[in-house]
Design an enzyme around this catalytic site. Structure first.
Site, PDB file in Angstrom:
ATOM      1  N   TYR A 232       0.878  -1.167   0.000  1.00  0.00           N
ATOM      2  CA  TYR A 232       0.000   0.000   0.000  1.00  0.00           C
ATOM      3  C   TYR A 232       0.915   1.216   0.000  1.00  0.00           C
ATOM      4  CZ  TYR A 232      -4.236  -2.665   0.822  1.00  0.00           C
ATOM      5  OH  TYR A 232      -5.296  -3.523   0.680  1.00  0.00           O
ATOM      6  N   HIS A 264      -3.768  -2.578  -8.353  1.00  0.00           N
ATOM      7  CA  HIS A 264      -4.974  -3.300  -7.953  1.00  0.00           C
ATOM      8  C   HIS A 264      -6.128  -2.346  -7.631  1.00  0.00           C
ATOM      9  CE1 HIS A 264      -7.639  -5.629  -5.307  1.00  0.00           C
ATOM     10  NE2 HIS A 264      -7.243  -6.658  -6.016  1.00  0.00           N
ATOM     11  N   HIS A 414     -17.942  -2.187   2.645  1.00  0.00           N
ATOM     12  CA  HIS A 414     -16.647  -2.360   3.311  1.00  0.00           C
ATOM     13  C   HIS A 414     -16.724  -3.297   4.511  1.00  0.00           C
ATOM     14  CE1 HIS A 414     -12.677  -1.330   4.834  1.00  0.00           C
ATOM     15  NE2 HIS A 414     -13.213  -1.105   6.009  1.00  0.00           N
TER      16      HIS A 414
END
Length: 576
Positions: A232, A264, A414
């Site tokens: 990340y 991604h 989420h």
């Protein structure tokens, strides 16, 4: 050899024979035309297949598709850059090769075959008695072989995957040796993998864009992608000094050529306005060197995931940024997925924002629905599908929403790693009205902001109910709610207009009732669950012996106990 067959829709009506015959001949005629055209090497225009995604990390297989809602079918175009002896392409519940629905192209070294197949629980392949992947054609081009085929959403075939809204797990496998029959293909020995996409894209009309539209690219500054599977990356950008209020009206990805299979997903966040400045940073998000203040950059401006197209705001609304009370600082976060561990790849990917100074009628807002981040909501270990539900109650919408209501036009679901399904429904006067967003094959590794097929109107007094299904079969202790990656969340970020003060409308079980549950567990079990006030709720959950009684009582507690409601304005101030 090719087999084709027309497939009935599920209603399976009783047609007259004559109609069937004429339909059948029309289909054959259409099929022959398409095949002849395709084999003459006419190149379908890129616009015929607007959606595109690389299937494998090397980019040897590239899938493009379009959706026909009138025909309830998906048309696929698969580019195979380096064809050896065939390939498998298909769908399964969560991307496994067992119990999968497959289209297979294979060669015995002399002839090539194409067919609809399925794999059983052991991964053995079988030809499907009902052929629902219809081959439309194949053609060679300098870049490789194009296969064109189509598949109805629903086939009434129990062996087939039902294509629904939400995430679809696509699987692929490359045949590196000739095979003498379909049954001879050994799935476990195949070089293959999975890719997640939203196949059924909404068929929205693109709103007219204003003449004074400007663009701004928030991109990584020529980063060297770390040679590890998952990274990340965080990069801080800032808006110009005295940047006035604008509306973001669309955004799209900017991907460095050659890195399409590595990038991604990406998100742009705006930082909190209460800080005058934020430090510069360009590095991994989990690095010890990352300044803590970056954790205050959480307001989502844009989010993109593989396979997604440009995102458009409805013509009545735009996302406000700039101007007083809005931070100049933005944080770009990119998730690089590099399973082949390429070294030294450079990347300048990011998101291009399209914005206008001519403000639209409404500011768009983002509201959080679902469960509060609290350990009182927990999932016992060893569960294949444990359900938790969060409520946005009628009392809250009555207080906080304008009389004319709000319009939800997009949604981002989420959870953390145990999440398997998420759905939000709208209910009015105690009756379910419509589904706001549902993903029955949800994956925590694929979270995109999705435009809804139709805008959902929510009025004061309506309820929004969000339900998450979790799998904890690989865990040995309870999973509690919270911010940690091994803790859980159940959230739907809904994008709506006009913006209201309501930023969060969520619930959790009443803590007093949870306390009674721990008391009950104590009375029934030999092992002491310490109830002392100094022991935290997670500790109490971790000390419970998870037998069926304790598990089922917790499940029913969540079903009937009163809830504690959070009906919050932006600064975490609650509505009275």
């Amino acid at each position: 050899s090719m087999q084709t067959s027309g497939s009935n829709p599920c209603s399976c009506p009783s047609f007259k024979l004559r109609e069937v015959a004429s339909m059948y001949f029309t289909m054959i005629a259409v099929f022959l035309v398409i095949l002849v055209v395709a084999l003459q090497g006419s190149v379908p225009r890129g616009s015929d297949f607007p959606y595109k995604v690389p299937l494998d990390p090397q980019g040897l297989l590239e899938l493009s598709w379009n959706v026909s809602y009138p025909e309830q079918a998906v048309n696929f175009q698969l580019l195979i850059r380096d064809l050896q002896f065939g390939l498998l392409f298909g769908m399964s519940d969560r991307g496994e090769f067992e119990n999968a629905d497959l289209a297979v192209l294979w060669s015995d070294g002399h002839n090539s075959y194409f067919g609809d197949a399925w794999s059983d629980a052991k991964g053995q392949l079988h030809m499907d008695s009902q052929q629902d992947y219809q081959l439309l054609g194949a053609r060679r081009a300098p870049e490789g072989l194009y296969l064109l085929f189509r598949r109805p959403f629903s086939t009434c075939d129990p062996k087939d995957y039902l294509i629904e809204d939400g995430t679809v797990h696509l699987i692929y496998g490359i045949l590196e040796k000739p095979v003498h029959s379909l049954q001879a293909i050994n799935i476990s020995a195949i070089h293959g993998g999975l890719q997640r996409v939203q196949l059924l894209k909404p068929n929205i009309t693109i709103p007219e864009l204003p003449s004074d539209m400007k663009t701004m690219e928030i991109t990584a500054p020529d980063v060297v992608i770390p040679s590890q599977e998952t990274t990340y990356w965080c990069y801080m950008a800032e808006l110009p000094e005295d940047f006035p209020k604008h509306h973001i009206i669309m955004y799209e990805p900017v991907i460095t050529a050659g890195n399409e299979a590595l990038v991604h997903h990406m998100e742009v966040f705006q930082c909190a306005a209460e800080f005058d400045s934020f430090p510069h940073y360009n590095g991994p998000c989990d690095s010890k060197m990352k300044p803590d203040r970056l954790n205050y950059c959480r307001h989502v401006l844009a989010a993109w995931a593989m396979g997604a197209q440009a995102f458009y705001y409805p013509e009545e609304a735009g996302l406000a940024f700039g101007g007083p009370g809005s931070s100049r600082y933005l944080r770009l976060e990119i998730h690089y997925h590099n399973p082949l561990v390429f070294k030294g790849r450079r990347d300048s990917s990011g998101i291009r924002l399209y914005y206008t100074a001519t403000l639209r009628r409404h500011d768009a807002g983002i509201m959080e629905l679902g469960l509060v981040y609290t350990p009182v909501m927990a999932i016992p270990p060893g569960q294949d599908s444990f359900i938790l539900t969060g409520y946005c109650t009628d009392k809250c919408t009555q207080l906080a929403l304008p009389a004319a209501g709000i319009r939800i036009f997009a949604s981002q679901l989420h959870t953390h790693l145990a999440g398997r399904k998420v759905v939000t429904v709208l209910s009015r006067d105690g009756r379910e009205q419509q589904v706001v967003n549902s993903d029955g094959h949800y994956s925590p590794h694929f979270q995109e902001i999705r435009m809804l097929k139709e805008v959902v109107a929510v009025f004061p007094g309506d309820e929004l109910i969000t339900t998450c299904t979790y799998n904890t079969e690989d865990r040995s202790r309870a999973t509690v709610g919270g911010f940690g990656i091994l803790e859980e969340m159940c959230v739907n970020y809904v994008h709506y207009y006009p913006q209201t003060q309501l930023e969060l409308c969520k619930s959790a079980v009443d803590p007093g009732y949870l306390h009674r549950y721990f008391n009950l567990v104590n009375r029934f079990n030999d092992e002491e669950v310490c109830m002392c006030p100094q022991v935290s709720v997670p500790q109490q959950f971790f000390s419970i012996p998870w037998n069926t009684f304790n598990r089922d009582v917790l499940k029913s507690l969540y079903g009937f106990a009163p809830i504690s409601m959070h009906c919050n304005k932006s600064s975490a101030v609650r509505f009275p």
